[in-house]
Design an enzyme around this catalytic site. Sequence first.
Site, PDB file in Angstrom:
ATOM      1  N   ALA A 171      14.336   3.644  14.902  1.00 41.86           N
ATOM      2  CA  ALA A 171      12.942   3.827  14.514  1.00 41.86           C
ATOM      3  C   ALA A 171      12.196   2.530  14.801  1.00 41.86           C
ATOM      4  O   ALA A 171      12.574   1.467  14.303  1.00 41.86           O
ATOM      5  CB  ALA A 171      12.842   4.194  13.032  1.00 41.86           C
TER       6      ALA A 171
ATOM      7  N   VAL B 124       9.297  -0.405  15.094  1.00 42.45           N
ATOM      8  CA  VAL B 124       8.135  -1.024  14.451  1.00 42.45           C
ATOM      9  C   VAL B 124       7.034  -1.168  15.488  1.00 42.45           C
ATOM     10  O   VAL B 124       7.291  -1.198  16.694  1.00 42.45           O
ATOM     11  CB  VAL B 124       8.488  -2.407  13.861  1.00 42.45           C
ATOM     12  CG1 VAL B 124       9.618  -2.292  12.841  1.00 42.45           C
ATOM     13  CG2 VAL B 124       8.856  -3.408  14.958  1.00 42.45           C
TER      14      VAL B 124
ATOM     15  N   ILE C  15      16.560  -0.287  12.860  1.00 39.87           N
ATOM     16  CA  ILE C  15      15.240  -0.851  13.083  1.00 39.87           C
ATOM     17  C   ILE C  15      15.116  -1.333  14.525  1.00 39.87           C
ATOM     18  O   ILE C  15      15.871  -2.199  14.969  1.00 39.87           O
ATOM     19  CB  ILE C  15      14.945  -2.017  12.118  1.00 39.87           C
ATOM     20  CG1 ILE C  15      15.241  -1.605  10.665  1.00 39.87           C
ATOM     21  CG2 ILE C  15      13.494  -2.474  12.282  1.00 39.87           C
ATOM     22  CD1 ILE C  15      14.527  -0.375  10.205  1.00 39.87           C
ATOM     23  N   LYS C  16      14.161  -0.761  15.236  1.00 44.08           N
ATOM     24  CA  LYS C  16      13.950  -1.076  16.644  1.00 44.08           C
ATOM     25  C   LYS C  16      12.872  -2.156  16.756  1.00 44.08           C
ATOM     26  O   LYS C  16      11.725  -1.950  16.338  1.00 44.08           O
ATOM     27  CB  LYS C  16      13.545   0.197  17.390  1.00 44.08           C
ATOM     28  CG  LYS C  16      13.739   0.170  18.881  1.00 44.08           C
ATOM     29  CD  LYS C  16      13.456   1.569  19.444  1.00 44.08           C
ATOM     30  CE  LYS C  16      13.673   1.642  20.933  1.00 44.08           C
ATOM     31  NZ  LYS C  16      13.324   2.989  21.453  1.00 44.08           N
ATOM     32  N   LEU C  17      13.246  -3.293  17.339  1.00 40.92           N
ATOM     33  CA  LEU C  17      12.385  -4.466  17.380  1.00 40.92           C
ATOM     34  C   LEU C  17      12.128  -4.896  18.824  1.00 40.92           C
ATOM     35  O   LEU C  17      13.025  -4.799  19.669  1.00 40.92           O
ATOM     36  CB  LEU C  17      13.044  -5.634  16.635  1.00 40.92           C
ATOM     37  CG  LEU C  17      13.406  -5.388  15.170  1.00 40.92           C
ATOM     38  CD1 LEU C  17      14.436  -6.407  14.705  1.00 40.92           C
ATOM     39  CD2 LEU C  17      12.143  -5.465  14.308  1.00 40.92           C
TER      40      LEU C  17
END
Length: 217
Positions: free
Chosen positions: A60, A62, A86-88
């Site tokens: 998912a 940001v 968390i995709k950064l």
Amino acid sequence: MKFFIDTANLDQIKEAQDMGILDGVTTNPSLMAKEGITGTDNIMKHYVDICNIVEGDVSAEVISTDFDGMVREGEALAELHDQIVIKLPMIKDGVKACKYFSDRGIKTNVTLVFSPGQALLAAKAGATYVSPFIGRLDDISTDGLNLIAEIRHIFDNYGFETQILAASVRHTMHVIDCAKLGSDVMTGPLSSITGLLKHPLTDSGLEKFLADYNKGN
């Protein structure tokens, strides 16, 4: 090699899951918008809907580009479901946020990686996944598969546990080539996976078997 599907389409995710070969999902705001999913509340609900279909990790993304914003968004996403990763973005504050989350046992996927150096930084920050975009490199006449090979070599040199997630996979041969090079994961459209099923000799062989069987009936 793990198979992820790169989409926000629930029907396609269900189809891949029903095949018994799906290990996870990646998505992003563009893919959400393609399915008509807009607005924070709707996007958050859709992530949960995806998690309820697939058994593996769900990346998912940001949308903030500053450290505080990434942390705030990432923590909210992580609370949605224990399968959320968390995709950064691969920028300075993205690497900093990656370290923040990895220190707290929260999985991360550092995306938009286009060089071995970027992948090395992500691994040093403790990323769970690093996502080199091979298709987009191919689009500018650069060998995307060579990037996979370089990252694999570097990670093997130092025993990094970060998984190479080949992203921007466009077709079936990308999948095969990434498997040959030792990519831990691939993510692409459903067609890149179902394309592995196809071979004319399989079709003609099955046709002959059925025709021979039907001769006696």
